[in-house]
Design an enzyme around this catalytic site. Structure first.
Site, PDB file in Angstrom:
ATOM      1  N   HIS A 196      -1.120  -0.713  11.425  1.00 25.69           N
ATOM      2  CA  HIS A 196      -0.971  -0.525  12.869  1.00 25.69           C
ATOM      3  C   HIS A 196      -0.840  -1.854  13.605  1.00 25.69           C
ATOM      4  CE1 HIS A 196      -2.898   3.627  12.235  1.00 25.69           C
ATOM      5  NE2 HIS A 196      -1.624   3.789  12.502  1.00 25.69           N
ATOM      6  N   ASP A 199      -0.715   9.663  14.542  1.00 22.21           N
ATOM      7  CA  ASP A 199      -2.149   9.406  14.389  1.00 22.21           C
ATOM      8  C   ASP A 199      -2.718   8.552  15.519  1.00 22.21           C
ATOM      9  OD1 ASP A 199      -1.887   6.482  13.624  1.00 22.21           O
ATOM     10  OD2 ASP A 199      -0.817   7.373  11.941  1.00 22.21           O
ATOM     11  N   ASP A 233      11.549  16.085  19.319  1.00 21.76           N
ATOM     12  CA  ASP A 233      12.512  15.317  18.540  1.00 21.76           C
ATOM     13  C   ASP A 233      12.655  13.904  19.102  1.00 21.76           C
ATOM     14  OD1 ASP A 233      14.652  14.305  17.161  1.00 21.76           O
ATOM     15  OD2 ASP A 233      15.986  15.993  17.543  1.00 21.76           O
ATOM     16  N   ASP A 262       7.548   4.337  13.999  1.00 21.56           N
ATOM     17  CA  ASP A 262       6.374   4.497  13.137  1.00 21.56           C
ATOM     18  C   ASP A 262       6.516   5.830  12.418  1.00 21.56           C
ATOM     19  OD1 ASP A 262       3.921   4.670  11.943  1.00 21.56           O
ATOM     20  OD2 ASP A 262       2.743   4.599  13.791  1.00 21.56           O
ATOM     21  N   THR A 308       7.331   8.402   8.833  1.00 22.11           N
ATOM     22  CA  THR A 308       7.035   8.607   7.420  1.00 22.11           C
ATOM     23  C   THR A 308       8.213   8.101   6.601  1.00 22.11           C
ATOM     24  OG1 THR A 308       7.927  10.856   7.618  1.00 22.11           O
ATOM     25  CG2 THR A 308       5.552  10.590   7.876  1.00 22.11           C
ATOM     26  N   PRO A 354      11.716  15.308   8.063  1.00 19.97           N
ATOM     27  CA  PRO A 354      11.849  15.104   9.506  1.00 19.97           C
ATOM     28  C   PRO A 354      12.186  13.677   9.911  1.00 19.97           C
ATOM     29  CG  PRO A 354       9.886  16.397   9.001  1.00 19.97           C
ATOM     30  CD  PRO A 354      10.416  15.894   7.690  1.00 19.97           C
TER      31      PRO A 354
END
Length: 293
Positions: free
Chosen positions: A67, A91, A142, A161, A163, A168
């Site tokens: 982060h 998160d 989106d 940030d 995955t 997605p």
């Protein structure tokens, strides 16, 4: 691919012939959201663990590395960031770091899966402690369309940030998306993208990110490696690009005298992260030379 044997959660990277394990106490939560399978585990030594579709996302113990490096290098590279958008980052850890900068006037977290944020509020509350900051804004939907709809020249920093570039998040690693980011950024704007493992992905994902960002009009692109124990190889990276601005220079004095606490980032770490290993320079040579020009 994941496995649970004798109290150990293991993420297997089959195509790379390696794996990573954490000893777990118990599963705290599991659900299939609209977009992905989401699990929360309590581990023996790394605090809570979030897993999405079988892939480790973060732990209480080491998330600060990721982060802080996804935020502070970009914000201290920009001359005066006022409006920051995080695409992904459900998160809320990146949002928390962004809001440490007193000059930021408006920050948006644009996350497709609201359940990631709601469960982070429950199981990673320390990452969500800035969610009530009046500068914090949330959009669940989106991110690609959100950037496309942004007013041209309205953003200072875009932090992707995301995955891994599957499911997605696949569209967040695309040339068209980078072009939309270029349009949305003001002159001097900065984009930063999480860019996977230097050891595993320099010749593939990282090289493609460099090529596509340059095709989108970002003349200055640089990848910053940093440690991340729970991700494949324990070594991760972010790739930063500037709109009409070299990204090898940053506000060193401001970084050194930052008015907030960090656990990993400082001005020396920033300088060191700009020095890529030779094998990365060899692959990204043209981009490195142009970024320093």
């Amino acid at each position: 691919m994941t496995a649970l044997n004798d109290g150990w959660f293991t993420e297997v990277f089959q195509d790379q012939g390696t794996a990573f394990s954490l000893q777990v106490k118990k599963k705290l939560h599991e659900e299939q959201t609209e977009f992905q399978k989401l699990e929360i585990w309590e581990t023996e030594t790394f605090g809570n663990l979030m897993v999405l579709d079988g892939c480790v996302m973060l732990t209480t113990r080491d998330n600060f590395l990721y982060h802080e490096m996804m935020t502070h290098p970009a914000l201290f590279t920009h001359k005066d960031p006022k409006k920051v958008v995080i695409v992904g980052g459900g998160d809320c850890g990146t949002l928390k770091e962004v809001l440490k900068h007193p000059g930021v006037e408006e920050a948006w977290q644009v996350e497709i899966d609201e359940r990631v944020t709601r469960l982070s509020e429950q199981y990673f509350p320390e990452l969500c402690e800035s969610n009530t900051d009046p500068r914090a804004n949330f959009f669940f939907g989106d991110g690609i369309q959100w950037i496309r709809d942004a007013v041209p020249g309205s953003l200072d920093v875009i932090i992707i940030d995301s995955t891994d570039p599957v499911g997605p998040a696949e569209g967040l690693f695309a040339l068209d998306f980078y072009r939309d980011c270029m349009i949305a950024l003001r002159d001097g704007g900065i984009i930063v993208q999480q860019s996977e493992s230097p050891l595993l992905h320099t010749n593939t994902i990282i090289k493609t990110i460099h090529d596509d960002m340059k095709k989108a009009g970002f003349d200055h692109v640089r990848t910053l490696p940093f440690p991340q124990p729970v991700y494949p190889t324990g070594w991760w990276s972010c790739t930063m690009a500037g709109k009409e601005k070299p990204v090898v220079y940053f506000r060193e004095e401001d970084a050194d005298q930052r008015p907030f606490v960090t656990r990993y980032y400082n001005a020396d770490i920033h300088r060191g992260a700009l020095a890529m290993p030779q094998f990365m320079v060899d692959v990204l040579e043209d981009e490195v030379m142009s970024s320093e020009g």
